[in-house]
Design an enzyme around this catalytic site. Sequence first.
Site, PDB file in Angstrom:
ATOM      1  N   LYS A 105      23.798   1.945 -13.700  1.00 27.34           N
ATOM      2  CA  LYS A 105      22.344   2.021 -13.870  1.00 27.34           C
ATOM      3  C   LYS A 105      21.680   1.382 -12.670  1.00 27.34           C
ATOM      4  O   LYS A 105      21.920   0.222 -12.365  1.00 27.34           O
ATOM      5  CB  LYS A 105      21.929   1.304 -15.154  1.00 27.34           C
ATOM      6  N   ASP A 118      11.884  -2.236 -12.902  1.00 21.46           N
ATOM      7  CA  ASP A 118      11.574  -1.734 -14.238  1.00 21.46           C
ATOM      8  C   ASP A 118      10.324  -2.408 -14.799  1.00 21.46           C
ATOM      9  O   ASP A 118      10.377  -3.539 -15.262  1.00 21.46           O
ATOM     10  CB  ASP A 118      12.757  -1.961 -15.185  1.00 21.46           C
ATOM     11  N   LYS A 147       6.127  -3.594 -20.068  1.00 21.31           N
ATOM     12  CA  LYS A 147       6.710  -4.859 -20.519  1.00 21.31           C
ATOM     13  C   LYS A 147       5.616  -5.908 -20.690  1.00 21.31           C
ATOM     14  O   LYS A 147       4.640  -5.918 -19.938  1.00 21.31           O
ATOM     15  CB  LYS A 147       7.743  -5.367 -19.508  1.00 21.31           C
ATOM     16  N   ASP A 167      17.357  -4.898 -12.365  1.00 16.37           N
ATOM     17  CA  ASP A 167      17.741  -3.831 -13.287  1.00 16.37           C
ATOM     18  C   ASP A 167      18.609  -2.764 -12.632  1.00 16.37           C
ATOM     19  O   ASP A 167      18.968  -1.774 -13.272  1.00 16.37           O
ATOM     20  CB  ASP A 167      16.498  -3.196 -13.910  1.00 16.37           C
ATOM     21  N   ASP A 204      10.492   2.196 -21.966  1.00 15.22           N
ATOM     22  CA  ASP A 204      11.234   1.025 -21.492  1.00 15.22           C
ATOM     23  C   ASP A 204      12.709   1.101 -21.888  1.00 15.22           C
ATOM     24  O   ASP A 204      13.482   0.218 -21.546  1.00 15.22           O
ATOM     25  CB  ASP A 204      10.597  -0.263 -22.034  1.00 15.22           C
ATOM     26  N   GLU A 224      14.754   3.175 -20.617  1.00 19.26           N
ATOM     27  CA  GLU A 224      14.932   4.168 -19.556  1.00 19.26           C
ATOM     28  C   GLU A 224      16.334   4.197 -18.980  1.00 19.26           C
ATOM     29  O   GLU A 224      16.785   5.217 -18.469  1.00 19.26           O
ATOM     30  CB  GLU A 224      13.911   3.919 -18.439  1.00 19.26           C
ATOM     31  N   ARG A 274      19.237   4.189 -20.335  1.00 19.31           N
ATOM     32  CA  ARG A 274      20.116   5.150 -21.010  1.00 19.31           C
ATOM     33  C   ARG A 274      19.819   6.586 -20.585  1.00 19.31           C
ATOM     34  O   ARG A 274      20.695   7.443 -20.646  1.00 19.31           O
ATOM     35  CB  ARG A 274      20.004   4.980 -22.527  1.00 19.31           C
TER      36      ARG A 274
END
Length: 508
Positions: free
Chosen positions: A270, A275, A282, A293, A352, A354, A356
């Site tokens: 990933k 993010d 967030k 991230d 959020d 994201e 996956r």
Amino acid sequence: MTALTLSTAAAPGLRADAIVIGVAKGAKGPVVAPGAEAVDKAYDGRLAGVLETLGASGGEGEVTKLPAPSGFKAPLVLAVGLGPVPEKDAEYDTEALRKAAGVAARALAGSKKAAFALPLGDAADAGAIGEGALLGAYSFDAYKDNGKDAKAKNGKAPLAEVALLGGKPRDKAYKAALERAVAVSEELNRARDLVNTPPNDLNPESFAAIAQAAAKEHGIKVQVLDEKALVKGGYGGILGVGAGSAAGPRLVKLSYTSSKAKKHLALVGKGITYDSGGISLKPAGHNETMKCDMSGAASVFAAVVAAARLGLEVNVTGWLALAENMPSGSATRPGDVLRMYSGKTVEVLNTDAEGRLVLADALWAASQEKPDAIVDVATLTGAMVLALGNRTFGIMGNDDAFRAALVEAAEEVGEPAWPMPLPEHLRKGMDSPTADIANMGERMGGGLVAGLFLREFVGEGITWAHLDIAGPAFNEGGPFGYTPKGGTGTAVRTLVRLAELTAAGDLG
């Protein structure tokens, strides 16, 4: 980076800034560890008592400094705690040695050379000490500029050289152990650098360029899919996550191949370079460290390069799913439906969640090559941090034996990991009235729900495991052992060890 050498020199006659020795925690006080015999002799066998007088107990991570004995060319002795004395006839644990070396290297920042006289029973010990020293000496100073003088600029420069006393410079096993320590540590530190780089300088395009340069240097084939290629290929997950950013997404494929390979391992990372949470923004206080991230992609990148540098007899393909998750007029909205690379549709209930989505596309791409196993690595869920804390990552998978082997590999290299289940009853919570699946399910067990989502995008019959490194990927506290504040490079050593085991045929 800190230089690493093996030395047969005796501690008293070696020119260095410090002699590093080990001290363990015994039942009646500190115990001087093997390797420090010459130092103890110079103190007339009373070194343990001197250390105790100075407050030393031998506890893990403890540092005690004292003047070197008369006749030594080094002015300082640094005693580092190893933890409990091993049981009778047992050797010091390699992780204890690794941690002690890391603590000592960090404590000696600003020094030019240190001689490490820690317990050195075999080549594995030498590798562990070398690795710990190289990782512990790490510092990230690229953005500091407080003057022309190196010390003023960076506070204290990293320890420049480590000599391992008691080593065997001409022994093939020792030389190989040090070469491995250097390759793995340099690549792990490269991953740390990437994680620590601010997001205004590291975006999907610049990350891809860094990967291309490293691939060229180490004979790795590289393919970069830009926005046009992603659109043409139908990578709806990666495109959907990156839609709100001015910095376009990328999918990077790194291929290391060995002419002697019998197995193919695919690694998927990933790579959300920043993010914000997207439209599902967030809350305040959760944005400041979101440059981390992309830690999963950094770890995969580093592991592939390390495999190439070590010449492992296994084919390793790394997939870096890179995007920046930002809110804007073009961003994916909660309620949108994305058509993934696999053809499945996903209803986005929370932008959020994201990671996956980009992983799903990369997992399916990796599956098309029919590798023997796929392992994905991601800072995926806060739920995993709640479950396992800040120093342990969770491992899920579709094969219990493979999951167990990964946990064992992680433990072997000193990366705390824990096996986690994929309960089938949690899958129903992702049912969508609009699409094939939603990107969110039940709140409780959220880390397991994310694993179940990813499983949907793994090709049939392919062994797969998922590493959720959300906890240990970024250390917001103080440094410990060989782990610095900031990016940690977690999972790199587990992935390299997995590649070694696969090359050796030890995973079936």
